[in-house]
Design an enzyme around this catalytic site. Sequence first.
Site, short mmCIF file in Angstrom:
data_model
loop_
_atom_site.label_atom_id
_atom_site.label_comp_id
_atom_site.label_asym_id
_atom_site.label_seq_id
_atom_site.Cartn_x
_atom_site.Cartn_y
_atom_site.Cartn_z
N THR A 167 2.48 -14.44 -2.31
CA THR A 167 2.45 -13.73 -3.59
C THR A 167 3.80 -13.14 -3.96
O THR A 167 4.70 -13.01 -3.14
CB THR A 167 1.40 -12.60 -3.56
OG1 THR A 167 1.79 -11.62 -2.61
CG2 THR A 167 0.01 -13.14 -3.22
N ASP A 168 3.88 -12.74 -5.23
CA ASP A 168 5.05 -12.01 -5.71
C ASP A 168 4.77 -10.51 -5.58
O ASP A 168 3.75 -10.10 -5.02
CB ASP A 168 5.40 -12.42 -7.14
CG ASP A 168 4.28 -12.13 -8.13
OD1 ASP A 168 3.34 -11.34 -7.83
OD2 ASP A 168 4.33 -12.69 -9.24
N LEU A 169 5.62 -9.68 -6.13
CA LEU A 169 5.44 -8.22 -6.02
C LEU A 169 4.16 -7.72 -6.67
O LEU A 169 3.65 -6.68 -6.30
CB LEU A 169 6.65 -7.51 -6.65
CG LEU A 169 7.96 -7.64 -5.87
CD1 LEU A 169 9.10 -7.03 -6.68
CD2 LEU A 169 7.84 -6.98 -4.52
N ILE A 185 0.32 -11.66 -7.16
CA ILE A 185 -0.09 -12.93 -7.78
C ILE A 185 0.61 -14.07 -7.05
O ILE A 185 1.80 -13.96 -6.72
CB ILE A 185 0.25 -12.93 -9.28
CG1 ILE A 185 -0.56 -11.85 -10.00
CG2 ILE A 185 0.02 -14.30 -9.90
CD1 ILE A 185 -0.16 -11.62 -11.45
#
Length: 129
Positions: free
Chosen positions: A14-16, A19
């Site tokens: 995921t990203d920050l 997601i």
Amino acid sequence: MSHSFSLRVYYEDTDLGGIVYYANYLRFIERARSEWVRSLGIDQRRMKEEHGTVFAVRRLAADYLSPAHYDDMLTVNTALVNATGARLTLEQIVRRDRTDLFTAQVTLAAIGPDGRAARLPAELRRLLG
């Protein structure tokens, strides 16, 4: 001829915002393709050693439909669309429950030891035929 592969989204995917990072869907469908081939009884390492043949992605068309999130359980469905002497076209769909998140049509080319297109091994053609 279809196959289903399940996976969980980990933090590293995921990203920050929690997601799934867009490029990781390509990793998910790659794993699912490998498991699809394995489910057919094809050992890709042996295929390379005995025939000098490997698969390479020749074309990929993808649609991002809805985001996956940290800790989601996903299913990647892989279905054969078309097979020729040297190519396979697959449809792959990443789902969470019954929601399609990502779809891709992937064309794989068989590549010989010289880096050029090669015929699929006879064993694989039989299994797909």
